[in-house]
Write a protein that holds these residues in place. Structure first.
Motif, PDB file in Angstrom:
ATOM      1  N   UNK A 113       0.884  -1.449  -0.125  1.00 29.67           N
ATOM      2  CA  UNK A 113      -0.122   0.393  -0.050  1.00 29.67           C
ATOM      3  C   UNK A 113       0.745   1.250   0.118  1.00 29.67           C
ATOM      4  N   UNK A 114       2.203   1.433   0.754  1.00 26.25           N
ATOM      5  CA  UNK A 114       2.784   2.360   0.910  1.00 26.25           C
ATOM      6  C   UNK A 114       3.585   2.331  -0.060  1.00 26.25           C
ATOM      7  N   UNK A 115       4.305   1.255  -1.124  1.00 26.75           N
ATOM      8  CA  UNK A 115       4.716   1.521  -2.608  1.00 26.75           C
ATOM      9  C   UNK A 115       3.697   2.607  -3.160  1.00 26.75           C
ATOM     10  N   UNK A 116       2.168   1.895  -3.339  1.00 25.27           N
ATOM     11  CA  UNK A 116       1.313   2.553  -4.617  1.00 25.27           C
ATOM     12  C   UNK A 116       1.845   3.746  -4.203  1.00 25.27           C
ATOM     13  N   UNK A 117       0.719   4.057  -2.707  1.00 24.57           N
ATOM     14  CA  UNK A 117       0.717   5.611  -2.588  1.00 24.57           C
ATOM     15  C   UNK A 117       1.826   6.507  -2.954  1.00 24.57           C
ATOM     16  N   UNK A 149      10.434  -4.620  -2.186  1.00 25.38           N
ATOM     17  CA  UNK A 149       9.538  -4.989  -1.829  1.00 25.38           C
ATOM     18  C   UNK A 149       9.843  -4.792  -0.323  1.00 25.38           C
ATOM     19  N   UNK A 150      10.779  -4.764   0.135  1.00 25.84           N
ATOM     20  CA  UNK A 150      11.388  -5.586   1.359  1.00 25.84           C
ATOM     21  C   UNK A 150      11.477  -4.165   2.206  1.00 25.84           C
ATOM     22  N   UNK A 151      11.788  -3.119   0.812  1.00 25.58           N
ATOM     23  CA  UNK A 151      12.847  -1.048   1.538  1.00 25.58           C
ATOM     24  C   UNK A 151      10.723  -0.778   1.981  1.00 25.58           C
ATOM     25  N   UNK A 152       9.806  -1.483   1.597  1.00 24.07           N
ATOM     26  CA  UNK A 152       8.666  -0.545   1.243  1.00 24.07           C
ATOM     27  C   UNK A 152       7.688  -1.047   2.483  1.00 24.07           C
ATOM     28  N   UNK A 153       8.066  -2.363   2.706  1.00 23.78           N
ATOM     29  CA  UNK A 153       7.734  -3.332   4.084  1.00 23.78           C
ATOM     30  C   UNK A 153       8.213  -2.382   5.083  1.00 23.78           C
ATOM     31  N   UNK A 154       9.831  -2.355   5.355  1.00 26.61           N
ATOM     32  CA  UNK A 154      11.229  -1.725   6.287  1.00 26.61           C
ATOM     33  C   UNK A 154      10.030   0.058   6.695  1.00 26.61           C
ATOM     34  N   UNK A 155       9.127   0.635   5.531  1.00 21.14           N
ATOM     35  CA  UNK A 155       9.261   1.708   6.332  1.00 21.14           C
ATOM     36  C   UNK A 155       7.722   1.522   6.835  1.00 21.14           C
ATOM     37  N   UNK A 156       6.760   0.761   6.438  1.00 25.04           N
ATOM     38  CA  UNK A 156       5.359   1.219   7.129  1.00 25.04           C
ATOM     39  C   UNK A 156       5.578   0.627   8.476  1.00 25.04           C
ATOM     40  N   UNK A 157       6.664  -1.199   8.415  1.00 21.60           N
ATOM     41  CA  UNK A 157       6.975  -1.500  10.313  1.00 21.60           C
ATOM     42  C   UNK A 157       7.806  -0.649  11.019  1.00 21.60           C
ATOM     43  N   UNK A 158       8.786   0.387  10.394  1.00 20.52           N
ATOM     44  CA  UNK A 158       9.204   1.458  10.747  1.00 20.52           C
ATOM     45  C   UNK A 158       8.289   2.820  11.722  1.00 20.52           C
ATOM     46  N   UNK A 159       6.688   3.065  11.216  1.00 24.90           N
ATOM     47  CA  UNK A 159       5.415   4.067  11.306  1.00 24.90           C
ATOM     48  C   UNK A 159       5.394   3.179  12.506  1.00 24.90           C
ATOM     49  N   UNK A 160       4.452   2.266  12.282  1.00 28.63           N
ATOM     50  CA  UNK A 160       4.059   1.098  13.244  1.00 28.63           C
ATOM     51  C   UNK A 160       4.833   1.052  14.515  1.00 28.63           C
ATOM     52  N   UNK A 161       5.964   0.649  14.613  1.00 29.35           N
ATOM     53  CA  UNK A 161       7.094   0.659  15.848  1.00 29.35           C
ATOM     54  C   UNK A 161       6.848   2.382  17.200  1.00 29.35           C
ATOM     55  N   UNK A 162       7.236   3.034  15.612  1.00 28.75           N
ATOM     56  CA  UNK A 162       7.833   4.026  16.646  1.00 28.75           C
ATOM     57  C   UNK A 162       6.193   4.589  17.062  1.00 28.75           C
ATOM     58  N   UNK A 163       4.747   4.769  15.909  1.00 26.72           N
ATOM     59  CA  UNK A 163       3.740   4.679  17.198  1.00 26.72           C
ATOM     60  C   UNK A 163       3.748   3.737  18.581  1.00 26.72           C
ATOM     61  N   UNK A 316      -4.199   8.415  -5.523  1.00 25.49           N
ATOM     62  CA  UNK A 316      -3.120   8.949  -4.138  1.00 25.49           C
ATOM     63  C   UNK A 316      -4.269   9.380  -2.609  1.00 25.49           C
ATOM     64  N   UNK A 317      -5.429   8.789  -3.330  1.00 22.47           N
ATOM     65  CA  UNK A 317      -6.677   9.761  -1.823  1.00 22.47           C
ATOM     66  C   UNK A 317      -6.475   8.327  -1.518  1.00 22.47           C
ATOM     67  N   UNK A 318      -6.572   7.304  -2.052  1.00 16.58           N
ATOM     68  CA  UNK A 318      -7.399   6.043  -1.761  1.00 16.58           C
ATOM     69  C   UNK A 318      -6.514   5.516  -1.059  1.00 16.58           C
ATOM     70  N   UNK A 319      -5.380   5.509  -1.499  1.00 17.21           N
ATOM     71  CA  UNK A 319      -4.189   5.314  -1.102  1.00 17.21           C
ATOM     72  C   UNK A 319      -3.890   5.383   0.574  1.00 17.21           C
TER      73      UNK A 319
END
Ligand code: PHE
Length: 462
Positions: A113-117, A149-163, A316-319
């Protein structure tokens, strides 16, 4: 009995913080990605109506059970079951295993999803829909890429863990207070935009008007499975969240609000996506035949592409909306894991989160590699991936087992009265009799049917 109280147990800052956070856990990829393709596949309106009925009877009862059980014990899941005797610890163990299995692969899809955005920021809608004349090529080349695909996954994980690192009040609540209202506004806007597209009305009619000839046992089983997933039931989440709830909160009202919130978002997702699929694919039969997991990542970008420049903005808005939904759910999954590690080990929250992050990253990378370097591992037959396997184990096998055990545990071991008394501390709960009947008899049978139907095909039967 459950008397021990965890020393510095986190607490919600208020009733609405809890409702919003539980709704934020519930509203996720399940609503935006899974619900629309199931609705499209199983006859539109028929699926919608069946889902509605199940959610507001069965789903509501189970959600109430989990929240009340959590509040009663004031412990996270593993310890909550164990506090009634060592022999019940395995139920807690299985329930806790579910978020540990889901979180890594949920973050992989979050990465997509991050990649599509980002793609809708930098690329035209047409170039995302269609690469070299092939509609699924953008998606396939991304998910099979070994590094991106790994980089985008790690970005998503970083935001999650950060919160989650910021804590229940400063991280989870605040993030949800921003993302959930934004999500609703975007969902309503895109739903309206979709309805006014030329040719959308046929899809809207398919989605809203039940056609009872489409009704089938398979439809009901899929609706039930979707309900569990969407409400984050039998996954240790709602028990954990319930354990932070104030003794004065009215639980049936809160549960009804959470369920309504979740249903409304699924409903809107259907309005956003099903008519789009109609426009792209042409007929009800084509939609039913082609609807599947790729609906969001392949069919929908085609619809955006046909809108020209507006498509890039809508895309953009959708993703962004999907990303918010996915993040809030991933946060709840991570919170459930961390809080359970903390309770089981009495490590600090920080240490528990640190260790969980290592686990998350390692498992995520391995499962994600199932689309590239490790694609020779096909655990569920030709063409299946590691992600499919973990999704199957968590949602199709463990989740029903945990649900059955929980209902039997409450229905026959601690007895419904224990939970009813907890609920009655802060509300009259007039429906207690019907609720107890549901938990003791209806739920275990229905869930057993889901479990058997999920497993039989893999045993070579059915
Ligand atoms: N309910 C979330 C969704 O609909 C997924 C989820 C499952 C979140 C389990 C937390 C726990 O996407």
């Amino acid at each position: 009995m459950a008397t021990q109280e965890a020393p510095q147990r986190a607490k919600w800052s208020g009733k609405w913080a809890f409702i919003l956070s539980a709704a934020a856990s519930a509203v996720g990829l399940g609503n935006l990605w899974r619900f629309p393709y199931l609705a499209a596949k199983y006859g539109g309106g028929t699926f919608l109506l069946t889902y509605f009925v199940l959610v507001f009877t069965f789903g509501l009862s189970l959600l109430l059970l989990e929240i009340a059980f959590g509040r009663k014990t004031r412990l996270s899941v593993f310890s909550a079951f164990r506090s009634y005797g060592k022999r019940y610890a395995p139920i807690g163990f299985l329930a806790v295993a579910v978020p540990f299995i889901i979180t890594p692969y949920y973050c992989i899809i979050g990465g997509w999803v991050t990649k599509y955005l980002t793609a809708y920021v930098t690329n035209s809608a047409a170039s995302i829909a269609d690469v070299g004349g092939e509609s699924g090529a953008f998606f396939t080349s991304f998910i099979t890429s070994p590094v991106a695909s790994q980089v985008f996954m790690l970005v998503f994980m970083a935001i999650t863990v950060g919160v989650v690192a910021l804590g229940v009040k400063n991280g989870i609540e605040k993030a949800n207070f921003v993302m959930m209202p934004a999500l609703i506004v975007m969902a309503v806007a895109i739903a309206i935009f979709t309805i006014v597209q030329p040719g959308a009305m046929e899809g809207v009619a398919y989605y809203l008007c039940p056609d009872f000839s489409k009704f089938s046992p398979e439809l009901v089983i899929n609706a039930l499975g979707q309900m569990f997933y969407s409400l984050s039931l039998a996954m240790a989440i709602m028990i954990t969240y319930g354990s932070y709830v104030d003794k004065k909160d009215n639980l049936p009202t809160s549960a009804a609000r959470i369920v309504s919130f979740d249903f409304i978002v699924s409903f809107l997702a259907g309005i956003m996506i099903v008519p789009g699929a109609f426009i792209a694919l042409g007929s009800a039969d084509a939609v039913a035949a082609k609807a599947g997991p790729s609906l969001m990542f392949v069919t929908l970008p085609q619809v955006f592409s046909d809108m020209g420049f507006a498509g890039q903005i809508v895309g953009f808005v959708f993703f962004l909306l999907v990303l918010f939904a996915a993040l809030t759910s991933a946060i709840s999954l991570t919170e459930a894991c961390v809080s359970n590690i903390q309770d089981a080990t009495s490590w600090s929250r920080k240490k528990s989160l640190g260790i969980f992050t290592v686990f998350l990253v390692v498992c995520g990378i391995v499962i994600n590699a199932g689309y590239s370097g490790l694609s020779f591992i096909q655990p569920m037959g030709e063409g299946s991936t590691l992600l499919d396997f973990f999704d199957f184990i968590s949602n199709s096998v463990l989740m029903p087992i945990v649900a059955i055990c929980t209902c039997i545990f409450v229905g026959f071991i601690i007895k419904p009265k224990a939970i009813i008394d907890e609920i009655r501390q802060s509300s009259t709960f007039g429906a207690a009799g019907a609720w107890a009947f549901m938990i003791k008899f209806v739920a275990p049978v229905l869930v057993l049917v889901i479990l058997v139907t999920n497993i039989l095909p893999y045993l070579g039967i059915g």
